[in-house]
Design a protein around this motif. Structure first.
Motif, PDB file in Angstrom:
ATOM      1  N   LEU A 119      -4.356   3.495   5.701  1.00 51.28           N
ATOM      2  CA  LEU A 119      -4.116   4.605   4.798  1.00 51.28           C
ATOM      3  C   LEU A 119      -3.218   5.658   5.525  1.00 51.28           C
ATOM      4  N   SER A 120      -3.869   6.054   6.891  1.00 49.94           N
ATOM      5  CA  SER A 120      -3.276   6.786   7.577  1.00 49.94           C
ATOM      6  C   SER A 120      -1.703   6.404   7.995  1.00 49.94           C
ATOM      7  N   ALA A 121      -1.445   5.222   8.504  1.00 48.79           N
ATOM      8  CA  ALA A 121      -0.152   4.847   8.360  1.00 48.79           C
ATOM      9  C   ALA A 121       0.871   5.251   7.492  1.00 48.79           C
ATOM     10  N   VAL A 122       0.262   4.856   6.257  1.00 49.53           N
ATOM     11  CA  VAL A 122       0.999   5.367   5.032  1.00 49.53           C
ATOM     12  C   VAL A 122       1.257   6.776   4.863  1.00 49.53           C
ATOM     13  N   TRP A 123       0.185   7.690   5.033  1.00 50.34           N
ATOM     14  CA  TRP A 123       0.094   9.147   4.550  1.00 50.34           C
ATOM     15  C   TRP A 123       0.460   9.966   5.689  1.00 50.34           C
ATOM     16  N   ARG A 124       0.803   9.478   6.676  1.00 49.46           N
ATOM     17  CA  ARG A 124       1.425  10.112   7.894  1.00 49.46           C
ATOM     18  C   ARG A 124       2.853   9.997   8.018  1.00 49.46           C
ATOM     19  N   LEU A 151       0.792  -1.298   0.071  1.00 50.01           N
ATOM     20  CA  LEU A 151       0.074   0.026  -0.019  1.00 50.01           C
ATOM     21  C   LEU A 151       0.748   1.310   0.058  1.00 50.01           C
ATOM     22  N   ALA A 152       2.013   1.377   0.695  1.00 50.75           N
ATOM     23  CA  ALA A 152       2.802   2.230   0.931  1.00 50.75           C
ATOM     24  C   ALA A 152       3.303   2.897  -0.442  1.00 50.75           C
ATOM     25  N   GLU A 153       3.808   1.617  -1.347  1.00 44.15           N
ATOM     26  CA  GLU A 153       4.414   2.109  -2.469  1.00 44.15           C
ATOM     27  C   GLU A 153       3.575   2.266  -3.593  1.00 44.15           C
ATOM     28  N   ALA A 154       2.182   1.955  -3.397  1.00 45.09           N
ATOM     29  CA  ALA A 154       1.221   2.200  -4.317  1.00 45.09           C
ATOM     30  C   ALA A 154       0.440   3.553  -4.198  1.00 45.09           C
ATOM     31  N   ALA A 155       0.582   3.840  -3.085  1.00 46.70           N
ATOM     32  CA  ALA A 155      -0.329   5.243  -2.458  1.00 46.70           C
ATOM     33  C   ALA A 155       0.802   6.211  -2.141  1.00 46.70           C
ATOM     34  N   ALA A 156       2.064   6.240  -3.012  1.00 48.77           N
ATOM     35  CA  ALA A 156       2.891   7.476  -2.700  1.00 48.77           C
ATOM     36  C   ALA A 156       2.124   8.559  -2.975  1.00 48.77           C
ATOM     37  N   PRO A 157       2.387   9.864  -2.076  1.00 51.33           N
ATOM     38  CA  PRO A 157       1.466  10.918  -2.377  1.00 51.33           C
ATOM     39  C   PRO A 157       1.627  11.656  -3.685  1.00 51.33           C
TER      40      PRO A 157
END
Length: 211
Positions: free
Chosen positions: A206-211, A13-19
């Motif tokens: 998602l919060s764990a990724v975008w924070r 998820l972190a890789e796919a949802a890079a801001p």
């Protein structure tokens, strides 16, 4: 991240949802739609949390609105659709629900759309059909989109499938999506999970990724 033939393939998820390479698509969070759902306030709360995360991360944000055509401009499909949704047997008895600038057409004011965010109107269920969404995303070099809003079985699923066909990675925020019919929404979510084109996550994940 896997690399092959010069391509970087996201696995997490972190890789796919890079801001910098994703966008948030907020689907049809309109006053006239929210008020039809008993759980509308709960969905709005989850969408607002998702929106806050996206803004904090610097993710681009696109809002979608469903728009009805005036009766004289509506075609065969538009009338059939209105008759189905309004449970009318005669075409002359239906009335467009989401005319531009009508009270129900507006987005929920709590969303507080910013000047550097975009609203696209549509008359389809896929957010990509007949709108500039795909063009705008590609022009910004985006590779994926996070989607939330209403309704899972009506608009979220078609947008996810269409987005995947366009070569984008869909990311569905499951607890920030609301359904008009619970059973149909659960089927739609299960179908998207089964197909495997989309990543499914919660607001917390998602919060764990975008924070």
């Amino acid at each position: 991240m896997q690399n092959i033939h010069g391509l970087a393939i996201p696995e997490t998820l972190a890789e796919a949802a890079a801001p910098e390479t994703t966008a948030l698509v907020v689907y049809d969070m309109q006053i006239g739609i929210l008020r039809q759902l008993p759980h509308g306030p709960a969905v709005l709360e989850s969408v607002l949390r998702t929106l806050e995360l996206a803004r904090s991360a610097g993710t681009r944000v696109f809002f979608m609105r469903h728009m009805s055509l005036p009766a004289r401009m509506a075609g065969v499909f538009q009338f059939r659709q209105m008759m189905t949704w309004q449970r009318k047997s005669l075409a002359e008895d239906v009335h467009p629900w989401f005319l531009r600038d009508s009270p129900g057409f507006a987005l929920a004011p709590e969303l507080e759309v910013r000047d550097d965010e975009v609203i696209f109107d549509k008359i389809t269920f896929s957010a990509f059909e007949g709108t500039p969404l795909a063009i705008a995303m590609r022009d910004c070099g985006l590779k994926s989109f996070v989607i939330c809003g209403i309704a899972t079985e009506i608009g979220i699923e078609p947008t996810v499938r269409h987005g995947a066909d366009l070569g984008l990675i869909p990311i569905v925020v499951t607890d920030a999506c609301g359904g008009g019919d619970n059973e149909a929404a659960e089927r739609a979510m299960a179908s998207m999970k089964y197909m495997g084109d989309a990543m499914l996550c919660s607001v917390e994940e998602l919060s764990a990724v975008w924070r």
